[in-house]
Design a protein around this motif. Structure first.
Motif, PDB file in Angstrom:
ATOM      1  N   LYS A 100       0.800  -0.977  -0.069  1.00 33.40           N
ATOM      2  CA  LYS A 100       0.021  -0.147  -0.108  1.00 33.40           C
ATOM      3  C   LYS A 100       0.888   1.168   0.121  1.00 33.40           C
ATOM      4  O   LYS A 100       0.665   2.299  -0.702  1.00 33.40           O
ATOM      5  CB  LYS A 100      -1.108   0.070   1.162  1.00 33.40           C
ATOM      6  N   VAL A 101       1.989   1.224   0.875  1.00 35.57           N
ATOM      7  CA  VAL A 101       2.781   2.407   0.883  1.00 35.57           C
ATOM      8  C   VAL A 101       3.443   2.576  -0.513  1.00 35.57           C
ATOM      9  O   VAL A 101       3.633   3.720  -1.117  1.00 35.57           O
ATOM     10  CB  VAL A 101       3.910   2.270   1.957  1.00 35.57           C
ATOM     11  N   ILE A 102       4.026   1.700  -1.025  1.00 31.82           N
ATOM     12  CA  ILE A 102       4.595   1.504  -2.469  1.00 31.82           C
ATOM     13  C   ILE A 102       3.773   1.873  -3.400  1.00 31.82           C
ATOM     14  O   ILE A 102       3.904   2.994  -4.262  1.00 31.82           O
ATOM     15  CB  ILE A 102       5.189   0.145  -2.784  1.00 31.82           C
ATOM     16  N   THR A 103       2.423   1.667  -3.303  1.00 33.58           N
ATOM     17  CA  THR A 103       1.378   2.123  -4.447  1.00 33.58           C
ATOM     18  C   THR A 103       0.788   3.585  -4.220  1.00 33.58           C
ATOM     19  O   THR A 103       1.149   4.630  -5.016  1.00 33.58           O
ATOM     20  CB  THR A 103       0.207   1.422  -4.054  1.00 33.58           C
ATOM     21  N   LEU A 104       1.040   4.064  -2.800  1.00 31.32           N
ATOM     22  CA  LEU A 104       0.768   5.473  -2.531  1.00 31.32           C
ATOM     23  C   LEU A 104       1.842   6.348  -3.007  1.00 31.32           C
ATOM     24  O   LEU A 104       1.505   7.504  -3.741  1.00 31.32           O
ATOM     25  CB  LEU A 104       0.630   5.524  -0.939  1.00 31.32           C
ATOM     26  N   PHE A 105       3.071   6.032  -2.724  1.00 31.75           N
ATOM     27  CA  PHE A 105       4.153   6.959  -3.403  1.00 31.75           C
ATOM     28  C   PHE A 105       4.679   6.537  -4.698  1.00 31.75           C
ATOM     29  O   PHE A 105       5.534   6.917  -5.097  1.00 31.75           O
ATOM     30  CB  PHE A 105       5.451   6.601  -2.266  1.00 31.75           C
ATOM     31  N   GLU A 106       3.997   5.886  -5.319  1.00 29.69           N
ATOM     32  CA  GLU A 106       4.308   5.359  -6.899  1.00 29.69           C
ATOM     33  C   GLU A 106       5.626   5.087  -7.227  1.00 29.69           C
ATOM     34  O   GLU A 106       6.416   5.389  -8.229  1.00 29.69           O
ATOM     35  CB  GLU A 106       3.807   6.491  -7.806  1.00 29.69           C
ATOM     36  N   LEU A 107       6.200   4.201  -6.259  1.00 26.28           N
ATOM     37  CA  LEU A 107       7.761   3.847  -6.395  1.00 26.28           C
ATOM     38  C   LEU A 107       7.770   2.758  -7.244  1.00 26.28           C
ATOM     39  O   LEU A 107       7.013   1.887  -7.621  1.00 26.28           O
ATOM     40  CB  LEU A 107       8.085   3.523  -4.997  1.00 26.28           C
ATOM     41  N   ARG A 108       8.966   2.866  -7.967  1.00 24.48           N
ATOM     42  CA  ARG A 108       9.218   1.961  -9.113  1.00 24.48           C
ATOM     43  C   ARG A 108      10.989   1.535  -8.815  1.00 24.48           C
ATOM     44  O   ARG A 108      11.084   0.550  -9.665  1.00 24.48           O
ATOM     45  CB  ARG A 108       9.228   2.545 -10.347  1.00 24.48           C
ATOM     46  N   GLU A 109      11.398   1.991  -8.078  1.00 21.47           N
ATOM     47  CA  GLU A 109      12.881   1.587  -8.000  1.00 21.47           C
ATOM     48  C   GLU A 109      13.080   1.412  -6.269  1.00 21.47           C
ATOM     49  O   GLU A 109      12.376   2.211  -5.515  1.00 21.47           O
ATOM     50  CB  GLU A 109      13.981   2.696  -8.455  1.00 21.47           C
ATOM     51  N   PHE A 110      13.999   0.313  -5.966  1.00 18.35           N
ATOM     52  CA  PHE A 110      14.296   0.108  -4.702  1.00 18.35           C
ATOM     53  C   PHE A 110      15.787  -0.263  -4.731  1.00 18.35           C
ATOM     54  O   PHE A 110      16.280  -0.682  -5.377  1.00 18.35           O
ATOM     55  CB  PHE A 110      13.339  -1.164  -4.189  1.00 18.35           C
ATOM     56  N   GLU A 111      16.023  -0.011  -3.225  1.00 23.95           N
ATOM     57  CA  GLU A 111      17.467  -0.472  -2.791  1.00 23.95           C
ATOM     58  C   GLU A 111      17.736  -1.603  -2.813  1.00 23.95           C
ATOM     59  O   GLU A 111      16.662  -2.794  -2.529  1.00 23.95           O
ATOM     60  CB  GLU A 111      17.624   0.252  -1.427  1.00 23.95           C
ATOM     61  N   ASP A 112      18.873  -2.233  -2.848  1.00 20.51           N
ATOM     62  CA  ASP A 112      19.464  -3.737  -2.992  1.00 20.51           C
ATOM     63  C   ASP A 112      19.176  -4.367  -1.467  1.00 20.51           C
ATOM     64  O   ASP A 112      18.690  -5.513  -1.460  1.00 20.51           O
ATOM     65  CB  ASP A 112      20.770  -3.558  -3.274  1.00 20.51           C
ATOM     66  N   PRO A 113      19.304  -3.650  -0.453  1.00 19.09           N
ATOM     67  CA  PRO A 113      19.053  -4.238   0.792  1.00 19.09           C
ATOM     68  C   PRO A 113      17.265  -4.503   1.060  1.00 19.09           C
ATOM     69  O   PRO A 113      16.983  -5.627   1.803  1.00 19.09           O
ATOM     70  CB  PRO A 113      19.254  -3.111   1.879  1.00 19.09           C
ATOM     71  N   HIS A 174      21.142  10.248   0.893  1.00 19.73           N
ATOM     72  CA  HIS A 174      20.351  11.376   0.811  1.00 19.73           C
ATOM     73  C   HIS A 174      20.354  12.529   1.946  1.00 19.73           C
ATOM     74  O   HIS A 174      19.832  13.560   1.898  1.00 19.73           O
ATOM     75  CB  HIS A 174      18.948  10.982   0.860  1.00 19.73           C
ATOM     76  N   ARG A 175      21.340  12.395   2.757  1.00 16.42           N
ATOM     77  CA  ARG A 175      21.674  13.460   3.705  1.00 16.42           C
ATOM     78  C   ARG A 175      21.750  14.980   3.198  1.00 16.42           C
ATOM     79  O   ARG A 175      21.537  15.752   4.070  1.00 16.42           O
ATOM     80  CB  ARG A 175      22.673  12.987   4.871  1.00 16.42           C
ATOM     81  N   ALA A 176      22.192  15.000   1.911  1.00 16.53           N
ATOM     82  CA  ALA A 176      22.759  16.319   1.482  1.00 16.53           C
ATOM     83  C   ALA A 176      22.007  16.314   0.137  1.00 16.53           C
ATOM     84  O   ALA A 176      22.267  17.334  -0.531  1.00 16.53           O
ATOM     85  CB  ALA A 176      24.207  16.175   1.344  1.00 16.53           C
ATOM     86  N   GLY A 177      20.765  15.703   0.060  1.00 11.34           N
ATOM     87  CA  GLY A 177      20.105  15.832  -1.138  1.00 11.34           C
ATOM     88  C   GLY A 177      18.446  15.739  -1.052  1.00 11.34           C
ATOM     89  O   GLY A 177      18.156  16.878  -0.387  1.00 11.34           O
ATOM     90  N   ASP A 178      17.949  14.558  -1.171  1.00 12.14           N
ATOM     91  CA  ASP A 178      16.562  14.408  -0.961  1.00 12.14           C
ATOM     92  C   ASP A 178      15.933  14.068   0.284  1.00 12.14           C
ATOM     93  O   ASP A 178      15.898  12.849   0.313  1.00 12.14           O
ATOM     94  CB  ASP A 178      15.839  13.769  -2.234  1.00 12.14           C
ATOM     95  N   PRO A 179      15.578  14.655   1.187  1.00 14.29           N
ATOM     96  CA  PRO A 179      14.869  14.161   2.192  1.00 14.29           C
ATOM     97  C   PRO A 179      13.804  13.508   2.340  1.00 14.29           C
ATOM     98  O   PRO A 179      13.520  12.431   3.164  1.00 14.29           O
ATOM     99  CB  PRO A 179      14.825  15.619   3.250  1.00 14.29           C
ATOM    100  N   MET A 180      13.107  13.546   1.297  1.00 14.90           N
ATOM    101  CA  MET A 180      11.650  12.886   0.931  1.00 14.90           C
ATOM    102  C   MET A 180      12.161  11.265   0.798  1.00 14.90           C
ATOM    103  O   MET A 180      11.379  10.573   1.124  1.00 14.90           O
ATOM    104  CB  MET A 180      11.001  13.569   0.168  1.00 14.90           C
ATOM    105  N   ALA A 181      12.875  11.379  -0.064  1.00 14.89           N
ATOM    106  CA  ALA A 181      13.261  10.109  -0.556  1.00 14.89           C
ATOM    107  C   ALA A 181      13.997   9.087   0.571  1.00 14.89           C
ATOM    108  O   ALA A 181      13.709   7.814   0.578  1.00 14.89           O
ATOM    109  CB  ALA A 181      14.772  10.255  -1.508  1.00 14.89           C
ATOM    110  N   PHE A 182      14.475   9.868   1.600  1.00 14.74           N
ATOM    111  CA  PHE A 182      14.861   9.324   2.776  1.00 14.74           C
ATOM    112  C   PHE A 182      13.902   8.752   3.671  1.00 14.74           C
ATOM    113  O   PHE A 182      13.636   7.721   3.968  1.00 14.74           O
ATOM    114  CB  PHE A 182      15.907  10.191   3.657  1.00 14.74           C
ATOM    115  N   VAL A 183      12.802   9.686   3.753  1.00 11.01           N
ATOM    116  CA  VAL A 183      11.778   9.307   4.537  1.00 11.01           C
ATOM    117  C   VAL A 183      10.947   8.260   4.258  1.00 11.01           C
ATOM    118  O   VAL A 183      10.744   7.484   4.804  1.00 11.01           O
ATOM    119  CB  VAL A 183      10.762  10.715   4.887  1.00 11.01           C
ATOM    120  N   VAL A 184      10.639   8.165   2.994  1.00 13.98           N
ATOM    121  CA  VAL A 184       9.960   7.210   2.114  1.00 13.98           C
ATOM    122  C   VAL A 184      10.472   5.885   2.346  1.00 13.98           C
ATOM    123  O   VAL A 184       9.844   4.872   2.591  1.00 13.98           O
ATOM    124  CB  VAL A 184       9.602   7.535   0.711  1.00 13.98           C
ATOM    125  N   GLY A 185      11.953   5.997   1.803  1.00 12.52           N
ATOM    126  CA  GLY A 185      12.790   4.745   2.199  1.00 12.52           C
ATOM    127  C   GLY A 185      12.637   4.088   3.425  1.00 12.52           C
ATOM    128  O   GLY A 185      12.506   2.911   3.561  1.00 12.52           O
TER     129      GLY A 185
END
Length: 214
Positions: A100-113, A174-185
């Motif tokens: 559901k979270v993945i659908t909500l944020f329309e994610l298509r790429e994921f980290e290896d871990p 993401h500490r110096a870049g996109d904080p939203m990507a960090f929160v969602v991840g």
């Protein structure tokens, strides 16, 4: 006299069939979740599969709880049947929440871990299916059941380590870049970790039943 009479009566065996069917939804749901985390254009369809398997699990849960109320003799304690069923259902519910979270944020790429955690979830689901399938002959299978529940606990520990490493890598990226990507991840990692926690709950329920019955 009553206990002797109850011992002579045949127990309702359909519970074991329902347990196995429930565990099968976990295997199918875990496989679909792993496909979700492969990413790409197939994510929405894989998320829909997770939801479909969760719906099937809900139906089985309702059937078990109805059977508990209507069955005179159950294979083991009614509260244990309810707790096992609830823990199985919680595991796939958590998979559905992840999708559901993945659908909500329309994610298509994921980290290896994240994909590594998905592999461990599939492994836990397969171990759970084997364990549930042995419950109808608990005494003969007590040793193997103990092995399986211990193994699930061990791979949950492995999942914890990947969870911690994944969040740390996410922060560094993401500490110096996109904080939203960090929160969602971090949210995705949290849901995946909860899936494994629920599998550990199932293992603990099975272990407790074995201790009581054997």
């Amino acid at each position: 006299m009553l206990s002797w009479f109850q011992a002579m009566m045949p127990k309702e065996e359909k519970f074991f069939h329902l347990f196995r069917a429930h565990a099968e939804t976990l295997v199918e749901g875990a496989a679909a979740l792993r496909d979700v985390l492969k990413g790409g254009d197939g994510v929405p369809a894989a998320c829909a599969r997770v939801v479909a398997h969760e719906n099937a699990a809900d139906e089985i849960t309702r059937e078990v709880l109805t059977a508990v109320r209507r069955t005179f003799i159950t294979p083991f304690d009614r509260s244990d049947i309810k707790d096992l069923t609830t823990s199985l259902d919680d595991a796939i519910d958590q998979m559905q929440k992840t999708a559901k979270v993945i659908t909500l944020f329309e994610l298509r790429e994921f980290e290896d871990p994240m994909r590594e955690m998905a592999d461990i979830i599939v492994e836990a689901a397969l171990l759970t299916r084997e364990a549930v399938g042995l419950l109808d002959k608990m005494r003969q299978n007590a040793h193997r059941l103990n092995e399986l529940t211990e193994h699930i606990t061990q791979i949950e520990d492995r999942s914890d380590a990947i969870y911690d490493a994944g969040r740390k890598a996410l922060f560094l990226a993401h500490r110096a870049g996109d904080p939203m990507a960090f929160v969602v991840g971090v949210d995705i990692y949290g849901h995946l970790e909860k899936v494994m926690d629920r599998f550990e709950d199932v293992a603990n329920r099975i272990s407790g039943i074995v201790i009581e019955q054997v």
